[in-house]
Design an enzyme around this catalytic site. Sequence first.
Site, PDB file in Angstrom:
ATOM      1  N   SER A 126       0.821  -1.209   0.000  1.00  0.00           N
ATOM      2  CA  SER A 126       0.000   0.000   0.000  1.00  0.00           C
ATOM      3  C   SER A 126       0.853   1.256   0.000  1.00  0.00           C
ATOM      4  O   SER A 126       1.955   1.268   0.565  1.00  0.00           O
ATOM      5  CB  SER A 126      -0.913   0.010   1.234  1.00  0.00           C
ATOM      6  OG  SER A 126      -1.546   1.266   1.405  1.00  0.00           O
ATOM      7  N   TYR A 151      -2.616  -0.315   9.845  1.00  0.00           N
ATOM      8  CA  TYR A 151      -2.781  -0.851   8.488  1.00  0.00           C
ATOM      9  C   TYR A 151      -1.484  -0.703   7.706  1.00  0.00           C
ATOM     10  O   TYR A 151      -0.989  -1.656   7.090  1.00  0.00           O
ATOM     11  CB  TYR A 151      -3.922  -0.125   7.776  1.00  0.00           C
ATOM     12  CG  TYR A 151      -4.029  -0.463   6.310  1.00  0.00           C
ATOM     13  CD1 TYR A 151      -4.478  -1.714   5.897  1.00  0.00           C
ATOM     14  CD2 TYR A 151      -3.669   0.461   5.328  1.00  0.00           C
ATOM     15  CE1 TYR A 151      -4.557  -2.040   4.544  1.00  0.00           C
ATOM     16  CE2 TYR A 151      -3.762   0.154   3.982  1.00  0.00           C
ATOM     17  CZ  TYR A 151      -4.192  -1.097   3.592  1.00  0.00           C
ATOM     18  OH  TYR A 151      -4.279  -1.419   2.262  1.00  0.00           O
TER      19      TYR A 151
END
Length: 334
Positions: A126, A151
């Site tokens: 990501s 995350y």
Amino acid sequence: MKILITGAAGFIGSAVAERLTAIGVDVVGIDNLNDYYDVNLKLARLKRIKHPNFTFIKLDLADRQGMADLFKLQQFDRVINLAAQAGVRYSIDNPLAYADSNLVGFVNILEGCRHNKVKHLIYASSSSVYGLNAKTPFETSDSVDHPISLYAASKKANELMAHTYSHLYDLPTTGLRFFTVYGPWGRPDMALFKFTNKIMNGEEIDIYNNGDMQRDFTYIDDIVEGIIRIQDVIPEKDADWNVEEGSPADSSAPYRVYNIGNGKSEKLMDYIESLELSLGIEAKKNFMPMQPGDVYKTYADTSGLFKVTGYEPNTPIKKGVENFVNWYRDFYDK
């Protein structure tokens, strides 16, 4: 060729499965169909993959024995791991969900690949890993040691775990750092989906950092094209590589990391304006301060991916947003 796609009922996973099966690849898709968002949307995505060479299995990545049995039975040539507990803000309130899926689940993927001689593992990282980095565009040679959400930290951990398996077991791995993906069949927890729903219902939309934000918005079809191309580019060992002169994105092991994005940074307010034009409705705006875990700007240097695949996104935001709005109106009959 048999490929495993994890997160096959997800936004990106279902689109990749549809594309691969359409060109004759045997695809096994798994997903745990959790209720992080509307399960009916996930089921609808699966229904559009109408190919005899697609098999769906409901399975959780964190199920160690179930994953081991799957790999042993199916004997995949390649694995495209797109399953994860997504969402930056959700990770602040529900950290254990990320440990189960993004850490335990990823180890199970690595172990399955290791023990069953998978020829290439492609996995989702990501843009969030860039964290506090202020220099743009973000380059894969940059340090990513300062994530600002769990995350992001879990995605950074995935890259480190993949490198370990590439080094120890010669498992070819490729990590893709996704930059804000949008388009038809998107996730309801993402800005475009939430904005569209609220605008059409006459509700205010929350705009963080008073609208002063920029994102590298990347259309789903462009993302899928990049994934399809990179899965054929299998990393190889590089005996001449060394830590002092090398980049964190490559290694002496068969390991690579690439940015996959649009290659430009767009203003959030321009994105919202495109949505207003497509809907024919002016949004009611509620300007708010920056939220924990958010970053001001994302901007991908995609030269590495272009060099090895020729990948170059070509969908402008206005067209991509228009396509999403047309899908949304049709899917929800609005």
